[in-house]
Design a protein around this motif. Sequence first.
Motif, PDB file in Angstrom:
ATOM      1  N   ASP A 376     -26.683  20.009   0.237  1.00  0.00           N
ATOM      2  CA  ASP A 376     -25.412  19.282   0.156  1.00  0.00           C
ATOM      3  C   ASP A 376     -24.386  19.958   1.067  1.00  0.00           C
ATOM      4  OD1 ASP A 376     -23.090  17.958  -0.460  1.00  0.00           O
ATOM      5  OD2 ASP A 376     -23.290  18.166  -2.631  1.00  0.00           O
ATOM      6  N   PRO A 377     -23.860  19.271   2.065  1.00  0.00           N
ATOM      7  CA  PRO A 377     -22.858  19.894   2.953  1.00  0.00           C
ATOM      8  C   PRO A 377     -21.566  20.259   2.230  1.00  0.00           C
ATOM      9  CG  PRO A 377     -23.052  17.535   3.397  1.00  0.00           C
ATOM     10  CD  PRO A 377     -24.167  17.875   2.463  1.00  0.00           C
ATOM     11  N   GLU A 378     -21.337  19.675   1.053  1.00  0.00           N
ATOM     12  CA  GLU A 378     -20.135  19.997   0.282  1.00  0.00           C
ATOM     13  C   GLU A 378     -20.280  21.290  -0.508  1.00  0.00           C
ATOM     14  OE1 GLU A 378     -17.301  18.292   0.485  1.00  0.00           O
ATOM     15  OE2 GLU A 378     -18.268  17.015   1.975  1.00  0.00           O
ATOM     16  N   THR A 379     -21.504  21.809  -0.614  1.00  0.00           N
ATOM     17  CA  THR A 379     -21.726  23.071  -1.315  1.00  0.00           C
ATOM     18  C   THR A 379     -21.340  24.230  -0.402  1.00  0.00           C
ATOM     19  OG1 THR A 379     -23.568  22.125  -2.576  1.00  0.00           O
ATOM     20  CG2 THR A 379     -23.415  24.508  -2.500  1.00  0.00           C
ATOM     21  N   TRP A 442      -3.217  23.989   4.701  1.00  0.00           N
ATOM     22  CA  TRP A 442      -3.052  25.440   4.768  1.00  0.00           C
ATOM     23  C   TRP A 442      -2.480  25.960   3.446  1.00  0.00           C
ATOM     24  CZ3 TRP A 442      -0.123  25.528  10.134  1.00  0.00           C
ATOM     25  CH2 TRP A 442      -1.010  25.094  11.135  1.00  0.00           C
ATOM     26  N   GLY A 443      -2.574  27.270   3.274  1.00  0.00           N
ATOM     27  CA  GLY A 443      -2.014  27.887   2.076  1.00  0.00           C
ATOM     28  C   GLY A 443      -2.809  27.607   0.821  1.00  0.00           C
ATOM     29  N   ARG A 444      -4.036  27.139   0.985  1.00  0.00           N
ATOM     30  CA  ARG A 444      -4.894  26.878  -0.156  1.00  0.00           C
ATOM     31  C   ARG A 444      -5.891  28.023  -0.341  1.00  0.00           C
ATOM     32  NH1 ARG A 444      -6.911  20.668   0.971  1.00  0.00           N
ATOM     33  NH2 ARG A 444      -5.015  19.562   0.308  1.00  0.00           N
ATOM     34  N   SER A 445      -6.490  28.068  -1.528  1.00  0.00           N
ATOM     35  CA  SER A 445      -7.631  28.951  -1.739  1.00  0.00           C
ATOM     36  C   SER A 445      -8.805  28.099  -2.193  1.00  0.00           C
ATOM     37  CB  SER A 445      -7.317  30.031  -2.791  1.00  0.00           C
ATOM     38  OG  SER A 445      -7.153  29.449  -4.069  1.00  0.00           O
ATOM     39  N   HIS A 446      -9.989  28.623  -1.998  1.00  0.00           N
ATOM     40  CA  HIS A 446     -11.205  27.895  -2.371  1.00  0.00           C
ATOM     41  C   HIS A 446     -12.059  28.783  -3.275  1.00  0.00           C
ATOM     42  CE1 HIS A 446     -10.272  24.698   0.510  1.00  0.00           C
ATOM     43  NE2 HIS A 446      -9.913  25.659   1.340  1.00  0.00           N
ATOM     44  N   ASN A 447     -11.396  29.341  -4.282  1.00  0.00           N
ATOM     45  CA  ASN A 447     -12.057  30.296  -5.166  1.00  0.00           C
ATOM     46  C   ASN A 447     -12.729  29.600  -6.342  1.00  0.00           C
ATOM     47  OD1 ASN A 447     -11.115  32.302  -3.525  1.00  0.00           O
ATOM     48  ND2 ASN A 447      -9.544  33.030  -4.926  1.00  0.00           N
ATOM     49  N   PHE A 448     -13.977  29.962  -6.578  1.00  0.00           N
ATOM     50  CA  PHE A 448     -14.688  29.504  -7.760  1.00  0.00           C
ATOM     51  C   PHE A 448     -14.309  30.369  -8.952  1.00  0.00           C
ATOM     52  CE2 PHE A 448     -17.534  28.011  -4.394  1.00  0.00           C
ATOM     53  CZ  PHE A 448     -17.902  26.753  -4.857  1.00  0.00           C
ATOM     54  N   GLY A 449     -14.224  29.755 -10.114  1.00  0.00           N
ATOM     55  CA  GLY A 449     -14.261  30.483 -11.366  1.00  0.00           C
ATOM     56  C   GLY A 449     -15.688  30.421 -11.885  1.00  0.00           C
ATOM     57  N   ASN A 450     -15.933  30.969 -13.069  1.00  0.00           N
ATOM     58  CA  ASN A 450     -17.268  30.887 -13.652  1.00  0.00           C
ATOM     59  C   ASN A 450     -17.714  29.431 -13.732  1.00  0.00           C
ATOM     60  OD1 ASN A 450     -17.379  33.636 -13.941  1.00  0.00           O
ATOM     61  ND2 ASN A 450     -16.868  33.651 -16.104  1.00  0.00           N
ATOM     62  N   ARG A 451     -18.977  29.175 -13.360  1.00  0.00           N
ATOM     63  CA  ARG A 451     -19.476  27.809 -13.263  1.00  0.00           C
ATOM     64  C   ARG A 451     -20.631  27.594 -14.243  1.00  0.00           C
ATOM     65  NH1 ARG A 451     -15.703  25.374 -10.258  1.00  0.00           N
ATOM     66  NH2 ARG A 451     -17.109  23.892  -9.233  1.00  0.00           N
ATOM     67  N   ASP A 452     -20.519  26.559 -15.085  1.00  0.00           N
ATOM     68  CA  ASP A 452     -21.667  26.113 -15.871  1.00  0.00           C
ATOM     69  C   ASP A 452     -22.631  25.420 -14.918  1.00  0.00           C
ATOM     70  OD1 ASP A 452     -20.663  27.101 -18.215  1.00  0.00           O
ATOM     71  OD2 ASP A 452     -19.894  25.185 -18.938  1.00  0.00           O
ATOM     72  N   PHE A 453     -23.816  25.995 -14.763  1.00  0.00           N
ATOM     73  CA  PHE A 453     -24.757  25.484 -13.765  1.00  0.00           C
ATOM     74  C   PHE A 453     -26.045  24.956 -14.401  1.00  0.00           C
ATOM     75  CE2 PHE A 453     -28.046  26.328 -10.411  1.00  0.00           C
ATOM     76  CZ  PHE A 453     -27.625  25.335  -9.541  1.00  0.00           C
ATOM     77  N   ALA A 474     -21.840  21.654  -9.049  1.00  0.00           N
ATOM     78  CA  ALA A 474     -21.133  22.902  -9.363  1.00  0.00           C
ATOM     79  C   ALA A 474     -20.760  23.693  -8.123  1.00  0.00           C
ATOM     80  CB  ALA A 474     -21.981  23.761 -10.290  1.00  0.00           C
ATOM     81  N   GLY A 475     -21.502  23.482  -7.009  1.00  0.00           N
ATOM     82  CA  GLY A 475     -21.229  24.257  -5.807  1.00  0.00           C
ATOM     83  C   GLY A 475     -20.230  23.637  -4.858  1.00  0.00           C
ATOM     84  N   THR A 476     -19.694  22.466  -5.221  1.00  0.00           N
ATOM     85  CA  THR A 476     -18.695  21.836  -4.353  1.00  0.00           C
ATOM     86  C   THR A 476     -17.464  22.730  -4.262  1.00  0.00           C
ATOM     87  OG1 THR A 476     -19.462  19.636  -4.977  1.00  0.00           O
ATOM     88  CG2 THR A 476     -17.268  19.801  -3.996  1.00  0.00           C
ATOM     89  N   GLU A 477     -17.043  22.991  -3.048  1.00  0.00           N
ATOM     90  CA  GLU A 477     -15.945  23.936  -2.826  1.00  0.00           C
ATOM     91  C   GLU A 477     -14.658  23.434  -3.467  1.00  0.00           C
ATOM     92  OE1 GLU A 477     -15.394  26.615   0.897  1.00  0.00           O
ATOM     93  OE2 GLU A 477     -14.285  24.769   1.261  1.00  0.00           O
ATOM     94  N   PRO A 478     -14.080  24.206  -4.389  1.00  0.00           N
ATOM     95  CA  PRO A 478     -12.851  23.759  -5.046  1.00  0.00           C
ATOM     96  C   PRO A 478     -11.629  23.970  -4.163  1.00  0.00           C
ATOM     97  CG  PRO A 478     -13.447  25.919  -5.852  1.00  0.00           C
ATOM     98  CD  PRO A 478     -14.533  25.511  -4.882  1.00  0.00           C
ATOM     99  N   ILE A 479     -10.547  23.312  -4.513  1.00  0.00           N
ATOM    100  CA  ILE A 479      -9.256  23.507  -3.851  1.00  0.00           C
ATOM    101  C   ILE A 479      -8.292  24.040  -4.889  1.00  0.00           C
ATOM    102  CG2 ILE A 479      -7.338  22.398  -2.657  1.00  0.00           C
ATOM    103  CD1 ILE A 479      -9.317  20.349  -1.588  1.00  0.00           C
ATOM    104  N   ASN A 480      -7.789  25.243  -4.656  1.00  0.00           N
ATOM    105  CA  ASN A 480      -6.892  25.905  -5.606  1.00  0.00           C
ATOM    106  C   ASN A 480      -5.602  26.307  -4.905  1.00  0.00           C
ATOM    107  OD1 ASN A 480      -8.902  25.888  -7.712  1.00  0.00           O
ATOM    108  ND2 ASN A 480      -9.904  27.571  -6.628  1.00  0.00           N
ATOM    109  N   GLY A 481      -4.739  26.910  -5.673  1.00  0.00           N
ATOM    110  CA  GLY A 481      -3.462  27.367  -5.145  1.00  0.00           C
ATOM    111  C   GLY A 481      -2.328  26.475  -5.619  1.00  0.00           C
ATOM    112  N   THR A 482      -1.130  26.822  -5.225  1.00  0.00           N
ATOM    113  CA  THR A 482       0.050  26.044  -5.595  1.00  0.00           C
ATOM    114  C   THR A 482       0.670  25.428  -4.348  1.00  0.00           C
ATOM    115  OG1 THR A 482       1.449  28.022  -5.420  1.00  0.00           O
ATOM    116  CG2 THR A 482       0.541  27.502  -7.588  1.00  0.00           C
ATOM    117  N   PRO A 483       1.226  24.224  -4.455  1.00  0.00           N
ATOM    118  CA  PRO A 483       1.893  23.620  -3.294  1.00  0.00           C
ATOM    119  C   PRO A 483       3.169  24.385  -2.964  1.00  0.00           C
ATOM    120  CG  PRO A 483       2.242  22.293  -5.250  1.00  0.00           C
ATOM    121  CD  PRO A 483       1.275  23.359  -5.639  1.00  0.00           C
TER     122      PRO A 483
END
Length: 495
Positions: A376-379, A442-453, A474-483
């Motif tokens: 999956d390219p989104e992983t 920009w200004g985003r993070s792509h951090n995973f938390g614990n994942r139920d897999f 579960a491996g899809t890259e998340p988008i985190n951070g604050t605007p």
Amino acid sequence: MSFFGQVEFDINPNLNFAGGIRYDATAFVDAAEFNPLVYQELGIRTDEKPEDFDNIQPRFQLTWNVKGNDTDILKIGGGVFTSQPHYYAQVNNIQNSGTLLGAIDVTGTDVPTPDFIGYRNDPSTVSGVPAGVTPFSTINAVSPDFEVPTIYKANINYTHFFGDRYSLGVNAVYSHTKNNYVYQETNLVAEPYFVTPQGREVFVPANTIAENGRADWTKSRVSDLVGRTLVLNSDGVLDNLALVVEGSAKIGEDGYVNASFTVNQSKDNSSYNCCVANTSTFLPVSGDPRDLNYGYSDNHFDTKIVVNGASPTWKGFALGATIVGTGGTRYSLKSGGGRSANGDFNLSNEIAYIFDPSDVNTPQYIKDSYNEVLNDPETSEGFKEYLKESFGSFAERNGGKNPFSTTVDLRLQKKFNLPNDKHSLELSADVFNFMNLLNKEWGRSHNFGNRDFMNINGFDQATSSYQYNVQTGAGTEPINGTPWRLQVGVRYSFN
């Protein structure tokens, strides 16, 4: 109660020694009530208090002004340090002695239908304990062997000053913590009833696990007259090693830049530090929750950059900036699905077992699911690497590594001196996550938390093994951070 003594003297004009020794005694005055049932069933006294009276802590620092010209400073220090247990721990124990609160566990047709409006109108209609159901209590208690956390710490620091405007230094820090507090499940059978083919210890009989994989945690208890019994003890350890390179520069009359780069490693066997006792049992383990899982800490990061500075004041204006970048925080792959794989109370403390696709015994649907994730390219690439490293074993706790991310905050301020020079007005504007203002990507993070897999969705009685539903997304890259945010302020000063 504390006592502290210190001595400081110059060994020679350029070498200073500072040393000290401290004694701390910790004792809580109020104990929880004694519960005779818990003592009878488990041999645990609920009126035990956190106490520790043997904490003697030496520490020292040597400071060498190399050649005595104030341009090269070397510091070497070390010592022993203790800390008090957080007060909430004793609140847990007092509240959950089993003499103040009780619980019931009812299922199926025994569950009363709540009528909250009716309860509010007439509290006497609250159903209470159904007939034939025996209440039991969740217990929090303290081990008689409890000791407060103790940290052994050492560091060496070298700083070079380039005149009075610039400096560059390096600091190496090592610390080892023992006796870190953690709550351990005590009303749990000593040995597992069986072990799955993948090696997971399970603490309920296999014949009590439903076809859908749901285990009845009450079958894991030593005593069925008492509920969960979490005992505060000192099994936790923590090791930290960090190298920090830092520098500073003075710009103009009042401008400055301070910057640091940190390489870090933090490992522990439990990242619990506060507050509710149940949260201490969230540590992902492969089987027995009492076997604490040493690995990267929940608070670990690999690298960090911090830059803070401000321009020289020009016509009352000053522009400041703070840049913080962090990389290498960690996450775990877990077994989920609202099922307890090891049969204890907690539904979220099991590290995932990752099947080996090359093993002929691995079900085909699991192989197909893993391939779907990997293709999956989104992983994210980091997720793929963590998955492949785990083939044929339980995933390493916090073995997943997050990418580097950075935020930039800006502050512009203008100061107006009022006519009598004793009053001033200052206007300020802060833009938090400034890069996100320029571009929403920009200004985003792509951090995973614990994942139920590996989510449990069944149990095979014939093979004593769980069946799983692989969470392929579960491996899809998340988008985190604050605007980005804008904050405007006004300050009036007088003297």
